[in-house]
Design a protein around this motif. Structure first.
Motif, short mmCIF file in Angstrom:
data_model
loop_
_atom_site.label_atom_id
_atom_site.label_comp_id
_atom_site.label_asym_id
_atom_site.label_seq_id
_atom_site.Cartn_x
_atom_site.Cartn_y
_atom_site.Cartn_z
N LYS A 224 0.83 -1.21 0.00
CA LYS A 224 0.00 0.00 0.00
C LYS A 224 0.87 1.26 0.00
O LYS A 224 1.74 1.44 0.85
N GLY A 225 0.62 2.12 -1.00
CA GLY A 225 1.32 3.39 -1.09
C GLY A 225 2.69 3.34 -1.74
O GLY A 225 3.32 4.38 -1.95
N LYS A 226 3.17 2.16 -2.09
CA LYS A 226 4.49 2.05 -2.74
C LYS A 226 4.41 2.56 -4.18
O LYS A 226 3.48 2.23 -4.91
N ASN A 227 5.39 3.36 -4.58
CA ASN A 227 5.47 3.86 -5.96
C ASN A 227 6.27 2.87 -6.80
O ASN A 227 7.40 2.51 -6.44
N ILE A 228 5.70 2.47 -7.93
CA ILE A 228 6.31 1.42 -8.76
C ILE A 228 6.42 1.88 -10.21
O ILE A 228 5.52 2.49 -10.76
N ILE A 229 7.58 1.57 -10.82
CA ILE A 229 7.79 1.78 -12.25
C ILE A 229 7.94 0.41 -12.92
O ILE A 229 8.67 -0.45 -12.42
N LYS A 250 1.04 2.16 -6.20
CA LYS A 250 0.77 3.20 -7.18
C LYS A 250 1.76 3.06 -8.34
O LYS A 250 2.97 3.12 -8.13
N ILE A 251 1.24 2.82 -9.53
CA ILE A 251 2.09 2.69 -10.71
C ILE A 251 2.34 4.11 -11.24
O ILE A 251 1.44 4.76 -11.75
N ASP A 263 3.60 9.47 -14.45
CA ASP A 263 2.51 10.19 -13.80
C ASP A 263 2.58 9.94 -12.30
O ASP A 263 2.22 8.86 -11.81
N GLU A 264 3.06 10.96 -11.57
CA GLU A 264 3.21 10.81 -10.12
C GLU A 264 1.88 10.61 -9.40
O GLU A 264 1.84 10.11 -8.29
N ALA A 265 0.77 11.01 -10.05
CA ALA A 265 -0.54 10.83 -9.44
C ALA A 265 -1.01 9.38 -9.52
O ALA A 265 -1.96 8.99 -8.83
N GLY A 266 -0.35 8.58 -10.35
CA GLY A 266 -0.74 7.19 -10.51
C GLY A 266 -1.39 6.92 -11.84
O GLY A 266 -2.18 7.73 -12.34
N GLU A 289 2.92 12.32 -18.39
CA GLU A 289 3.91 12.89 -19.31
C GLU A 289 4.49 11.79 -20.20
O GLU A 289 4.90 10.74 -19.71
N PHE A 290 4.49 12.03 -21.51
CA PHE A 290 5.07 11.06 -22.44
C PHE A 290 6.59 11.18 -22.41
O PHE A 290 7.13 12.29 -22.55
#
Length: 472
Positions: A224-229, A250-251, A263-266, A289-290
């Motif tokens: 939960k809440g982890k930012n993933i690329i 969050k992807i 996209d930092e918002a997910g 953002e592309f």
């Protein structure tokens, strides 16, 4: 001027094996036998094009280890296919199967070509001819060598393979077991399509659930809440992203060969996939953002980086710039040995490919068993279980004077489907393998999960040889 050494996936895998062997007491002859490929088949065959012209294609099938039969491994269609790549991927399959306790040896195959340049009729001719070449040399069969889909291939190609194999072997009752990843109509299995991605999700979930490990990385437990690329948005990358997002992560970035999205918002994973399917890429997507040079996304800030494309993506050139705390190798060989050492020195946890993408071969094993038994999972017991649960609910209602709603009855009474059983088996396999690997890492007092995974795999492979009396 010093000539640049060409990258070798097979040498990298052997380097990982040698590193693990330093922590073990293996007979040198046994270690050498384990590392080498048992059988290498390279062949050329002609393709007649629709306009009457001909071209010659090169195919490979490499069986790395016969310590257990059949051997198992995918078939890829790519212009990057070469002998070293196939050897490296075959070797990884050996150690992967041993690590997760699947009774296969490792293999891999491929055809050097760009599948996007060929129509369906040409691809069918290529696949059937490739299969016939394997049949001639006995490099395919339910007891010998069982291929599967890989980069550039899918269920359609597997259907052509099984159809060709059955035409050559009409008397073989278990012929359907010659290949896995087939369509359901050709005795495939429920859950195979998403298996590798789900395995990636389960593996990362287990890793972030260990409190002392996350504390060391400066992360909280849980997804939960982890930012993933995610790098790569094909079958594996998409399903990995989908399940990770559903679990609360969050992807924030997705990279593909022709551009990426940040996209930092997910990112809405399903929406992005629909756009990619329709437009053959991310350019023009309305949110985020592309990023034209999508490989740059590998060094963007995130908690977890999941390379799910091709090998050799994180190298000594960019490893020191990685900002992720965890790198989950969903692809085969995305992090080179040099890069892996740099990441470890920088305190990054690397969840190795030999473990993390084992969901595909695990469910392939279930499909193979289904083909050999000729009975779908759950077929014999589902109705029995449903009736048992119905009687139990009736007893509870009579004892309490209360009644279950129709929705409650439906949810509680329904027996396990084939997919339910497959996913349950997959989860059990991935959970047990991760914690065995992590325990070995701590028992041996080493930093690398990869080294721990290779130690476990080598122990199991070595037992197969020593129990036969081949090595002391």
């Amino acid at each position: 001027m010093t000539k640049k050494t060409e990258y070798s996936l097979f040498d990298d895998v052997c380097g990982f094996v040698d590193e693990a062997a330093r922590h073990m007491d293996l007979h040198p002859g046994l270690l050498n036998q384990i590392k080498q490929c048992n059988s290498i088949y390279k062949f050329n065959f002609p393709l007649r094009n629709d306009d009457g012209t001909y071209e010659t294609l090169t195919g490979y099938r490499i069986q790395h280890s016969h310590h257990k039969l059949p051997v198992k491994g995918g078939i890829r269609y790519s212009e990057h296919v070469n002998e070293d790549e196939v050897k490296g991927l075959a070797a990884l399959m050996t150690y992967k199967c041993a690590l997760v306790n699947i009774p296969f040896g490792g293999a891999k195959g491929g055809v050097r070509m760009d599948p996007l340049k060929y129509n369906a009729n040409q691809l069918e001719r290529i696949t059937r001819r490739y299969t016939s070449e394997l049949i001639k040399k006995k490099f395919i069969g339910p007891a010998i060598d069982v291929p599967a889909p890989d980069y550039g291939t899918g269920a359609r190609e597997m259907a052509w393979i099984v159809d060709t194999f059955e035409a050559f072997n009409p008397e073989l009752i278990n012929a359907k077991g010659c290949v896995t990843g087939k369509p359901l109509s050709q005795h495939g299995i429920e859950g195979r399509n998403e298996a590798t991605g789900m395995g990636v999700y389960i593996g990362i979930r287990e890793a972030v659930g260990v409190e002392e490990d996350m504390k060391e990385l400066g992360l909280t437990t849980g997804l939960k809440g982890k930012n993933i690329i995610i790098q790569g948005f094909g079958n594996v990358g998409y399903h990995s992203a989908l399940y990770l997002r559903e679990a609360g992560a969050k992807i924030v970035g997705v990279a593909e060969w022709n551009g990426g999205i940040w996209d930092e918002a997910g990112i809405d994973v399903k929406s992005l996939k629909e756009y990619q399917t329709k437009n053959k890429g991310f350019k023009g997507y309305s949110r985020g953002e592309f990023i034209k040079e999508s490989k740059e996304l590998l060094i963007y800030p995130c908690d977890i980086l999941v390379p799910a494309a091709l090998e050799n993506q994180i190298t000594k050139e960019n490893a020191s710039k990685i900002q992720a705390k965890i790198v989950g190798e969903a692809a085969n060989g995305p992090v080179t040995q040099e890069a892996s050492n740099i990441l470890l020195e920088n305190g990054v946890m690397v969840i190795p490919d030999m473990y993390l993408n084992a969901g595909g071969v695990t469910v392939s094993y279930f499909e193979w068993l289904k083909n050999l038994s000729r009975v779908s999972f759950g077929k014999l017991e589902k109705r029995y279980d449903m009736e048992k649960y119905r009687k139990l609910m009736s007893t509870i209602e009579n004892a309490t004077g209360e009644s279950f709603t129709d929705d409650e009855k439906e949810g509680l009474i329904s027996g396990a489907s084939e997919r339910d059983l497959v996913i349950s088996g997959l989860e059990d396999t991935m959970v047990a393998a991760y914690h065995s690997m992590n325990k070995t890492r701590k028992d041996k007092n080493i930093k690398s999960l990869r080294t721990a995974g290779f130690i476990l795999a080598l122990e199991r492979i070595a037992i197969s040889y020593t129990d036969l009396g081949i090595f002391p």
